[in-house]
Design a protein around this motif. Structure first.
Motif, PDB file in Angstrom:
ATOM      1  N   THR A 139       1.785  -1.227   7.034  1.00 37.76           N
ATOM      2  CA  THR A 139       2.964  -1.512   6.213  1.00 37.76           C
ATOM      3  C   THR A 139       3.676  -0.267   5.712  1.00 37.76           C
ATOM      4  O   THR A 139       4.760  -0.360   5.126  1.00 37.76           O
ATOM      5  CB  THR A 139       2.562  -2.386   5.012  1.00 37.76           C
ATOM      6  OG1 THR A 139       1.399  -1.813   4.387  1.00 37.76           O
ATOM      7  CG2 THR A 139       2.226  -3.797   5.445  1.00 37.76           C
ATOM      8  N   SER A 162       7.032   4.005   1.178  1.00 35.68           N
ATOM      9  CA  SER A 162       8.456   4.276   0.963  1.00 35.68           C
ATOM     10  C   SER A 162       8.610   5.463   0.023  1.00 35.68           C
ATOM     11  O   SER A 162       7.898   5.558  -0.982  1.00 35.68           O
ATOM     12  CB  SER A 162       9.146   3.051   0.353  1.00 35.68           C
ATOM     13  OG  SER A 162       9.011   1.930   1.202  1.00 35.68           O
ATOM     14  N   ASN A 187       3.385   0.638   0.667  1.00 38.65           N
ATOM     15  CA  ASN A 187       3.788  -0.773   0.635  1.00 38.65           C
ATOM     16  C   ASN A 187       2.555  -1.661   0.762  1.00 38.65           C
ATOM     17  O   ASN A 187       2.321  -2.282   1.799  1.00 38.65           O
ATOM     18  CB  ASN A 187       4.793  -1.049   1.764  1.00 38.65           C
ATOM     19  CG  ASN A 187       5.995  -0.125   1.691  1.00 38.65           C
ATOM     20  OD1 ASN A 187       6.525   0.148   0.621  1.00 38.65           O
ATOM     21  ND2 ASN A 187       6.427   0.372   2.831  1.00 38.65           N
ATOM     22  N   SER A 243       1.294  -3.651  -2.148  1.00 33.29           N
ATOM     23  CA  SER A 243       1.119  -4.516  -3.324  1.00 33.29           C
ATOM     24  C   SER A 243       0.574  -5.896  -2.963  1.00 33.29           C
ATOM     25  O   SER A 243      -0.153  -6.511  -3.755  1.00 33.29           O
ATOM     26  CB  SER A 243       2.443  -4.661  -4.083  1.00 33.29           C
ATOM     27  OG  SER A 243       3.452  -5.179  -3.234  1.00 33.29           O
TER      28      SER A 243
END
Length: 314
Positions: free
Chosen positions: A115, A118, A246, A248
């Protein structure tokens, strides 16, 4: 909605160099992978212009074109690429369950997470306007393009210190903007920055605006104590205030560090849950390069294949 009764050999969550490489290896091994691209198909390279440090592209390549090449190669071997986000996961049993944003649920024996992460940005309009026109979040990726030019680095942590030191080898002057009267970087990194004669540290300084129309020409900065403003001339503006993985969606399920990077076993992409592997920037807080991400994508696919073979699934 109840899950489809089909159980896939492997599902890859996320694209980019790690996800697409995992897909290439998994597809060639006959695992019939399904890859979900996420909200940013191709990852951070989709906002990168020239890539000159990835082997195999002697003349360089645009980031989006490179990711398109990766995608085509993954599809050539039969990867099922789906342009959707994964919004929920259940890794409690031997059969892993994922849920897409459209409400579809899929089952798989193994999961490969790619994933990514960022970059954190300042949030000022000119930052987005001049993205890839002098504004960057990766000195190692883009510093070469500013060789012999004056540049600005924003940040006070280890990342900012590392980027400033790296750029100081290429540029005559590096302006380091630190918003407080001290750096958060480790003591040794601070000492290296201070010893570097061509790094000018601007303490208690924040960016008001990045200047330039078609490309960066400098920045208007403000002293947070005196409130005085000044303009610093520069052609490069590097934001180094950190990255956010990324991950969460996996909180409370997979082990992660204090920043949210997934923790994998030494010399492996295995997470704390059997059958779930993590690759790329989602688990790499150190290197964050396309080539290292691709390498861990390869590792994840090979480890998934081995696990499936050990269990007699393939």
């Amino acid at each position: 909605m109840s899950p489809d009764s089909k159980i896939f050999e492997t599902i890859i969550i996320g694209s980019g160099p790690a996800g697409y490489t995992a897909a290439i290896y998994a597809a060639r091994a006959g695992l019939n992978p399904v890859l979900f691209t996420g909200s940013e198909p191709g990852g951070q390279l989709m906002i990168t212009t020239d890539v000159e440090n990835y082997p195999g592209y002697p003349d360089g390549i645009m980031g989006p074109q490179m990711m398109d090449d990766f995608r085509k190669q993954a599809e050539r071997f039969g990867t099922d690429i789906r342009y959707e986000m994964i919004v929920d996961v259940d890794f409690t049993g031997d059969i892993k369950k994922i849920k897409t944003e459209s409400g579809q649920e899929l089952l798989s024996h193994t999961i490969i997470i790619s994933t990514g992460a960022s970059a954190k940005w300042l949030g000022i309009p000119s930052e987005q306007k001049l993205m890839n026109k002098g504004v960057s979040a990766c000195a190692v990726c883009d510093g070469f393009f500013f060789k012999g030019q004056e540049v600005i680095v924003v940040g006070g942590g280890d990342t900012a210190a590392e980027e400033a030191i790296y750029l100081a080898k290429l540029c005559p002057t590096v302006h380091l903007l630190v918003r407080r009267d001290e750096m958060r970087a480790s003591k040794i990194m601070q000492e290296r920055v201070i010893k570097q004669e061509n790094i000018i540290i601007h303490w208690n300084t924040s960016t008001e605006e990045i200047l330039g129309e078609e490309e960066v020409t400098g920045a208007r900065v403000i002293n947070n104590i005196t409130r005085e403003t000044e303009i610093i001339d520069a052609t490069g503006f590097f934001v180094a205030i950190g990255h956010k993985p990324n991950t969460s969606i996996f909180k409370g399920i997979l082990h992660m560090d204090d920043l949210g990077y997934l923790i994998t076993q030494p010399d492996s992409t295995k997470t704390n849950v059997e059958g779930v592997f993590a690759s790329g920037d989602a688990q790499d807080r150190i290197y964050r390069q396309a080539v290292t991400a691709a390498g861990t994508g390869c590792m994840a696919a090979l480890e998934a294949e081995r696990l499936l073979a050990e269990k007699g699934i393939i």
